[in-house]
Each structure stands twice: as structure tokens, then as C-alpha cells.
Write a protein that holds these residues in place. Structure first.
Motif, short mmCIF file in Angstrom:
data_model
loop_
_atom_site.label_atom_id
_atom_site.label_comp_id
_atom_site.label_asym_id
_atom_site.label_seq_id
_atom_site.Cartn_x
_atom_site.Cartn_y
_atom_site.Cartn_z
N PHE A 66 44.45 -15.18 10.91
CA PHE A 66 43.16 -15.80 10.62
C PHE A 66 43.26 -17.31 10.67
N LEU A 67 44.30 -17.85 10.05
CA LEU A 67 44.48 -19.30 10.03
C LEU A 67 44.68 -19.84 11.45
N GLU A 68 45.54 -19.18 12.23
CA GLU A 68 45.81 -19.64 13.59
C GLU A 68 44.58 -19.57 14.49
N GLU A 69 43.82 -18.48 14.37
CA GLU A 69 42.73 -18.24 15.31
C GLU A 69 41.39 -18.81 14.88
N THR A 70 41.23 -19.12 13.58
CA THR A 70 39.94 -19.61 13.10
C THR A 70 40.01 -20.93 12.35
N GLY A 71 41.21 -21.33 11.92
CA GLY A 71 41.34 -22.52 11.08
C GLY A 71 40.92 -22.27 9.64
N LEU A 72 40.72 -20.99 9.28
CA LEU A 72 40.25 -20.64 7.94
C LEU A 72 41.35 -19.97 7.13
N LYS A 73 41.41 -20.35 5.85
CA LYS A 73 42.31 -19.68 4.92
C LYS A 73 41.54 -18.54 4.27
N VAL A 74 42.13 -17.34 4.30
CA VAL A 74 41.49 -16.17 3.70
C VAL A 74 42.44 -15.50 2.74
N ARG A 75 41.84 -14.68 1.89
CA ARG A 75 42.58 -13.82 0.97
C ARG A 75 42.18 -12.39 1.28
N VAL A 76 43.15 -11.48 1.30
CA VAL A 76 42.86 -10.07 1.52
C VAL A 76 42.27 -9.50 0.24
N LYS A 77 41.09 -8.87 0.37
CA LYS A 77 40.42 -8.23 -0.77
C LYS A 77 40.73 -6.75 -0.84
N GLU A 78 40.59 -6.06 0.29
CA GLU A 78 40.82 -4.61 0.28
C GLU A 78 41.05 -4.11 1.69
N LEU A 79 41.52 -2.88 1.77
CA LEU A 79 41.77 -2.25 3.05
C LEU A 79 40.46 -1.75 3.65
N LEU A 80 40.20 -2.10 4.90
CA LEU A 80 39.07 -1.54 5.63
C LEU A 80 39.49 -0.23 6.29
N GLY A 81 40.61 -0.25 7.00
CA GLY A 81 41.06 0.98 7.63
C GLY A 81 42.28 0.80 8.50
N THR A 100 46.67 -0.56 14.28
CA THR A 100 46.02 -1.71 13.65
C THR A 100 45.61 -1.42 12.22
N ILE A 101 45.96 -2.35 11.35
CA ILE A 101 45.57 -2.31 9.94
C ILE A 101 44.57 -3.43 9.74
N GLU A 102 43.36 -3.05 9.33
CA GLU A 102 42.27 -4.02 9.20
C GLU A 102 41.88 -4.14 7.74
N PHE A 103 41.70 -5.38 7.30
CA PHE A 103 41.35 -5.67 5.92
C PHE A 103 39.96 -6.29 5.82
N ILE A 104 39.39 -6.24 4.65
CA ILE A 104 38.22 -7.05 4.32
C ILE A 104 38.79 -8.27 3.62
N VAL A 105 38.41 -9.45 4.09
CA VAL A 105 38.97 -10.69 3.56
C VAL A 105 37.85 -11.57 3.03
N GLU A 106 38.25 -12.54 2.20
CA GLU A 106 37.28 -13.53 1.71
C GLU A 106 37.82 -14.92 1.98
N LEU A 107 36.90 -15.84 2.20
CA LEU A 107 37.24 -17.21 2.51
C LEU A 107 37.72 -17.94 1.27
#
Length: 154
Positions: A66-81, A100-107
Motif C-alpha cells: 500500500f505504501l509503495e503503490e499509493t503513498g498511504l500508510k494503512v493499518r490492517v483491520k480485518e480479513l476480507l478473504g 491472494t490474501i486480501e484485508f480491509i484496511v484503514e488509513l
């Protein structure tokens, strides 16, 4: 182990099919629009994320990507799938089964306007204004997110 695990591996096996592990996240704004990345490899939209480096956890890979591709710092909240059976054919002729492991993240912060050369554009989209997504696996994650059908395993 150094970064660019996949590049090192591809030097040995060329374009032969591989099973690769990826992690990414869905970041929504206060309107429940999700952030999508226009990717340089497909010139099409998808979720931010990418390959794990050797020894890296999926959670840390999601945050790093996320940081490399968007310049945004995120925190993982929960597993999406988790999606395990998608075969991706890349423009450079590489073939990979994407686990692929996908998460729901917050800024949690923004670090830079500069992003990876893998990113052509970043934009938030609502469920009703989604562009064409570059592959079925990313579309699956987006559908599960908007349908609030998670966590899931496919």
C-alpha cells in the motif's frame, strides 16, 4: 533474503507457471468508496497490493505494498478473504497461480505524493461507478466487500 524475490525466481524459471503469494487491501473512504489503482502492467484498475517477499507475512506485505503503490500508510483491520485458484497471464508472458490474501484496511497517514511506477492513477469509486477491473480475482474481492460477505475463502 533480499527483496525482489519474484525477479530472482523468474531469472531461474523464465515465464513458466508458478504459484505465487500476494496480499492487498480494500481502503474505503467515509462515503464507502474504495481506492483503486490503475496498474501500469495492464493499464487497468485493481486493488492495491502485490507479492510477498520471502519471509514476509501477508499483513506486512499488504502494508508495504500500500505504501509503495499509493503513498498511504494503512493499518490492517480485518480479513476480507482468501482466493487460491486464479491463474494470471501477464503481458510479459509470465504465468502464475495467484494465492491472494486480501484485508480491509484503514488509513493512518500519508507519506508522499510519489508512488511506484506500477501506479498510473489512484481514485476512489463507489459500488455503482466501478471501472472495469483487470482480473476476476480482484473483482471477486470487490464484490465480497460491497456485499459485506466476508471473510470468505475461495
Amino acid at each position: 533474503m533480499t527483496q525482489d524475490y519474484i525477479k530472482a525466481l523468474r531469472k531461474k524459471v523464465g515465464h513458466k507457471p508458478l504459484i505465487l503469494n500476494f496480499a492487498g487491501g480494500v481502503l474505503a473512504n467515509d462515503k464507502n468508496e474504495i481506492l483503486l489503482q490503475k496498474r501500469s502492467d495492464f493499464s487497468s484498475w485493481g486493488l492495491p497490493g502485490g507479492a510477498l517477499e520471502f519471509g514476509e507475512s501477508a499483513r506486512k506485505a499488504c502494508i508495504r505494498q500500500f505504501l509503495e503503490e499509493t503513498g498511504l500508510k494503512v493499518r490492517v483491520k480485518e480479513l476480507l478473504g482468501v482466493s487460491t485458484n486464479f491463474i494470471q497471464h501477464y503481458p510479459n508472458q509470465d504465468v502464475a497461480q495467484a494465492v491472494t490474501i486480501e484485508f480491509i484496511v484503514e488509513l493512518i497517514g500519508k507519506t508522499s505524493e510519489e508512488v511506484s511506477s506500477e501506479t498510473l492513477d489512484l481514485k476512489y469509486f463507489s459500488k455503482d461507478t466501478l471501472p472495469n477491473i483487470f482480473n476476476e480475482q480482484h473483482q471477486l474481492f470487490i464484490d465480497h466487500y460491497f456485499n459485506r460477505d466476508y471473510p470468505f475463502i475461495n
